[in-house]
Design an enzyme around this catalytic site. Structure first.
Site, PDB file in Angstrom:
ATOM      1  N   HIS A 122      37.520  40.484  71.238  1.00  0.00           N
ATOM      2  CA  HIS A 122      37.246  41.039  69.919  1.00  0.00           C
ATOM      3  C   HIS A 122      37.554  42.532  69.994  1.00  0.00           C
ATOM      4  CE1 HIS A 122      34.731  42.600  66.611  1.00  0.00           C
ATOM      5  NE2 HIS A 122      34.669  41.366  66.126  1.00  0.00           N
ATOM      6  N   ASP A 199      30.186  40.923  76.705  1.00  0.00           N
ATOM      7  CA  ASP A 199      30.044  40.877  75.254  1.00  0.00           C
ATOM      8  C   ASP A 199      29.395  39.540  74.921  1.00  0.00           C
ATOM      9  OD1 ASP A 199      30.348  40.488  72.535  1.00  0.00           O
ATOM     10  OD2 ASP A 199      32.523  40.743  72.516  1.00  0.00           O
ATOM     11  N   GLN A 202      28.777  36.166  70.774  1.00  0.00           N
ATOM     12  CA  GLN A 202      28.911  34.756  70.430  1.00  0.00           C
ATOM     13  C   GLN A 202      28.150  33.846  71.389  1.00  0.00           C
ATOM     14  OE1 GLN A 202      30.248  33.707  67.671  1.00  0.00           O
ATOM     15  NE2 GLN A 202      31.061  35.698  67.065  1.00  0.00           N
ATOM     16  N   LYS A 225      23.669  37.234  64.734  1.00  0.00           N
ATOM     17  CA  LYS A 225      24.315  36.023  65.252  1.00  0.00           C
ATOM     18  C   LYS A 225      23.269  35.008  65.724  1.00  0.00           C
ATOM     19  CE  LYS A 225      28.493  38.145  65.479  1.00  0.00           C
ATOM     20  NZ  LYS A 225      29.698  37.799  64.708  1.00  0.00           N
ATOM     21  N   CYS A 363      39.243  39.750  63.912  1.00  0.00           N
ATOM     22  CA  CYS A 363      39.071  41.002  64.661  1.00  0.00           C
ATOM     23  C   CYS A 363      39.595  40.857  66.092  1.00  0.00           C
ATOM     24  CB  CYS A 363      37.611  41.452  64.667  1.00  0.00           C
ATOM     25  SG  CYS A 363      36.972  41.885  63.049  1.00  0.00           S
TER      26      CYS A 363
END
Length: 405
Positions: A122, A199, A202, A225, A363
């Site tokens: 991303h 990261d 997700q 999220k 993105c």
């Protein structure tokens, strides 16, 4: 134990929404999840009973707001298995969390150093490191992925060397749904002496995030999220790393002592939290975690896998549909293209049928260029989605295909 999805859906007021007279089918969960009533109630309750600034006042409301705010930090620390609460830094979301790490790293890097990322990043986990390397003179090394969207672990391992100062990668690809082998990757990077930043935007909503077991140095994620509010997130970092990490922002809250010509900064976690924080967001995020952890985690994962399995079955039977990202280990993200149809047109037609999906580059422009596509249509499933909604989604896709032929 199966998940009672019908009862679960009743806890989400927005799922009763009608779009042009059609029931909402919300399949944009990788962008943001909807919020259960428990989270909405927590936000309303804070503002109606104890709204005040934290760590500042000498009155009841401030004391109560501070208690709830720090209790929320404890909830997050327990959720991800942090060693101590001080390792949990409140941020506005994953992007700010990653920027804190990259801003500090830029001050530590020098020419000849290397930062490793992957082709599936991303922008928030790419541009941050790109800019840190530009400022410092370090090099950005990009690890390729296969055509099915899996990372090339052999090339990842080969790229590690004594110049590697940090490795950054996603827990889960937002564009492809690929679940990366983050424990294995972390172990390889640590063996080379590199810091590791994950990261987790997700990955956080799928349960089982244990930062001790992962072994990384930083893990970043967002509340929205995870069925929580927008504008709130966390940076988890190992205490020994964060204690001398360069300051990100300056202002109130993070100060120990100030004189006109010099400042002594406070201790963790406050030294990395400048200004009035998102108090209600932190409380709402903790409410989301408490709600989420009250569900049967095995049943959730079983249900999510069933949704993706049914979607894959229907996709295999649909002529002209091309899946983008077919890794063996995936979450419920289905990115795709229809022959002769622009993703934006697909999204528009589905919206008229009450179905919300994401279209565009997600993105992740470099990834789209790597795959030689302009973007994708993306359906992303969550725990409140049903098999019936997946089937309705494919009926709508066939209608869109006919209209766009």
């Amino acid at each position: 134990m199966s998940l009672d999805v019908t009862a679960l859906r009743q806890q989400f007021p927005i799922l009763k929404t009608q779009i042009d007279g059609k029931p909402l089918i919300y399949l944009d969960n990788a962008a943001t999840t909807q919020k259960p009533q428990a989270v909405i109630d927590a936000l309303v309750e804070f503002y109606t009973t104890c709204n005040a600034n934290v760590h500042r006042g000498s009155h009841h409301l401030s004391d109560e707001a501070t208690r709830r705010y720090e209790k929320a930090r404890t909830t997050v620390a327990r959720f991800i298995n942090a060693n101590v609460n001080e390792e949990v830094i409140w941020t506005s979301g994953t992007t700010e969390s990653l920027n804190i790490v990259a801003h500090g790293l830029a001050q530590k890097l020098q020419s000849g150093d290397e930062v490793i990322i992957t082709e599936m990043e991303h922008h928030a986990n790419l541009v941050t490191w790109q800019q840190a390397c530009i400022k410092s003179g370090a090099s950005l090394v990009v690890i390729p992925i296969s055509e099915d969207g899996e990372l090339d672990l052999a090339k990842f391992k080969a790229a590690l060397n004594n110049r590697t100062k940090l490795v950054a990668f996603p827990h889960v690809s937002n564009a492809l749904g690929t679940i990366n082998p983050i424990k294995e990757m972390t172990a390889m990077a640590k063996a080379a002496g590199a810091l590791v930043s994950v990261d987790g935007a997700q990955g956080i909503a799928h349960g089982g995030v244990d930062v001790q077991a992962i072994g990384c140095d930083f893990y970043s994620f967002s509340g929205h999220k995870l069925f929580g509010p927008t504008g709130i997130g966390c940076l988890w970092g190992r205490k020994d790393v964060l204690e001398d990490w360069p300051i990100w922002q300056t202002g109130g809250e993070m100060i120990a002592d100030v004189e006109y010509q010099q400042t002594t900064f406070g201790t963790l976690p406050f030294r990395l939290e400048a200004g009035t924080p998102n108090i209600s967001g932190a409380i709402g995020m903790a409410a989301a975690i408490d709600w989420f952890m009250g569900l049967d985690q095995h049943a959730i994962q079983t249900h999510e896998k069933a949704l993706l399995t049914r979607a894959n079955e229907l996709a295999a039977d649909m002529q002209g549909l091309r899946l983008i990202g077919t890794a063996k280990n995936k979450v419920g993200i289905m990115s795709f293209l229809l022959d002769g149809a622009h993703p934006a047109d697909i999204g528009f037609i589905l919206d008229r049928q009450g179905i919300a999906i994401r279209t565009g580059d997600n993105c992740a422009q470099p990834l789209m260029k790597r795959l030689n596509i302009p973007g994708t249509a993306r359906a992303s499933f969550s725990i409140y989605n049903t098999i019936e909604e997946v089937e309705a989604f494919f009926r709508a896709l066939k209608k869109a295909q006919t209209m766009l032929a």
